[in-house]
Design a protein around this motif. Structure first.
Motif, PDB file in Angstrom:
ATOM      1  N   UNK A 154       0.832  -1.206   0.000  1.00 21.38           N
ATOM      2  CA  UNK A 154       0.000   0.000   0.000  1.00 21.38           C
ATOM      3  C   UNK A 154       0.864   1.253   0.000  1.00 21.38           C
ATOM      4  N   UNK A 155       1.995   1.199   0.686  1.00 23.72           N
ATOM      5  CA  UNK A 155       2.972   2.281   0.638  1.00 23.72           C
ATOM      6  C   UNK A 155       4.342   1.681   0.353  1.00 23.72           C
ATOM      7  N   UNK A 156       5.186   2.466  -0.293  1.00 23.59           N
ATOM      8  CA  UNK A 156       6.520   1.990  -0.685  1.00 23.59           C
ATOM      9  C   UNK A 156       7.536   3.076  -0.343  1.00 23.59           C
ATOM     10  N   UNK A 157       8.619   2.663   0.298  1.00 23.15           N
ATOM     11  CA  UNK A 157       9.686   3.612   0.633  1.00 23.15           C
ATOM     12  C   UNK A 157      11.032   2.953   0.365  1.00 23.15           C
ATOM     13  N   UNK A 163      14.165  -1.712   0.604  1.00 24.10           N
ATOM     14  CA  UNK A 163      12.799  -1.361   0.262  1.00 24.10           C
ATOM     15  C   UNK A 163      11.899  -1.706   1.447  1.00 24.10           C
ATOM     16  N   UNK A 164      11.080  -0.746   1.865  1.00 21.13           N
ATOM     17  CA  UNK A 164      10.159  -0.950   2.985  1.00 21.13           C
ATOM     18  C   UNK A 164       8.739  -0.683   2.510  1.00 21.13           C
ATOM     19  N   UNK A 165       7.823  -1.586   2.843  1.00 20.79           N
ATOM     20  CA  UNK A 165       6.433  -1.410   2.439  1.00 20.79           C
ATOM     21  C   UNK A 165       5.513  -1.593   3.634  1.00 20.79           C
ATOM     22  N   UNK A 166       4.301  -1.093   3.499  1.00 16.95           N
ATOM     23  CA  UNK A 166       3.224  -1.458   4.418  1.00 16.95           C
ATOM     24  C   UNK A 166       2.108  -2.069   3.595  1.00 16.95           C
TER      25      UNK A 166
END
Length: 268
Positions: A154-157, A163-166
């Motif tokens: 849903x979110x990407x950083x 790489x970090x996501x939620x």
């Protein structure tokens, strides 16, 4: 940074879709870029645009890849209109009728070939293809490449090659992280795909689309295509016609008529 976005050319969901010889009939006149793949293109472009441009940094690049016949150029040109830098179509009669596994093998081979030119940092896909809704290709591709997978983001950083996501799960959010290279899939709520501008629309009309065959990718025809498919459509038929609508003029007996209809059709 170098990102590969996987695209699919799908029949228009409002068109008359049908099977012939166990395969979906894909009419070029009523096909389009899979709508959910636009979120993948947008995610790739935003990640590239957020990267600093340094003298020692090779040119950032987003490459759209599809496994499909020539009709799929419609999908690749839509990606060009959004801002993708390069388009590759893997086309070969040997690939016709491939299932998820055969398609994944071709996609993985294409990613590896691109990696031989210059390392690929990330592969991004949409959450599903609207013609199949399998949602398994990202996981299969990660396994084929031996890369970590971060799915349904849903979110990407992105920071420091991590790489970090939620993502949403039932009544909670998960936060996951993985080092690059990795395979990422994004949901339809991850972003709002941009509208193409006039300059990119005009440029997309003449941009080159590279065509690679199974032989170009070192694929064995015995491992792909309909003959290697693990699932086979044995029969397909159109939906039965909808029964005639029963109209009742309600003169105080509407409830009774509805109850009799439900009982007569074993619905209660």
């Amino acid at each position: 940074m170098r990102i590969v976005v996987l695209l699919k050319y799908v029949p228009d969901i409002t068109s008359d879709r049908r099977f012939e010889d166990g395969r979906v009939v894909r009419d070029p006149a009523v096909g389009s870029l899979n709508e959910l793949d636009e979120n993948a293109v947008e995610a790739a472009l935003r990640l590239i645009e957020a990267q600093p441009a340094g003298e020692d940094e090779p040119g950032h690049e987003v490459i759209a890849v599809t496994v499909a016949p020539a009709a799929a150029d419609i999908a690749l040109r839509k990606a060009y209109q959004m801002g993708v830098h390069r388009g590759v179509r893997v086309s070969d009669d040997a690939l016709a009728g491939s299932d998820y596994f055969g398609t994944t093998a071709a996609l993985a081979a294409a990613v590896r070939r691109l990696g031989e030119e210059r390392p690929v940092d990330l592969v991004i896909t949409g959450m599903a293809a609207l013609d199949g809704l399998g949602s398994v290709v990202p996981a299969l591709l990660a396994d084929e490449l031996g890369w970590p997978q971060l799915t349904l983001a849903k979110t990407v950083d992105l920071g420091d090659r991590t790489l970090t996501i939620t993502r949403e799960v039932d009544d909670a959010y998960e936060t996951l992280a993985a080092p690059l290279p990795a395979v990422l899939s994004v949901t339809d709520t991850a972003n709002s795909p941009r509208y193409p501008n006039f300059k990119l629309i005009m440029a997309a009309r003449t941009k080159q689309i590279e065509e690679w065959s199974a032989a170009d990718l070192g694929l064995d025809p015995a491992d792909v295509g309909l003959a290697a498919a693990r699932t086979v459509t044995v029969e397909a038929a159109p939906h039965p016609p909808r029964p005639d609508v029963e109209l009742v003029v309600d003169k105080g007996e509407g409830g009774k008529a509805l109850a009799e209809f439900l009982i007569r059709n074993d619905l209660v």
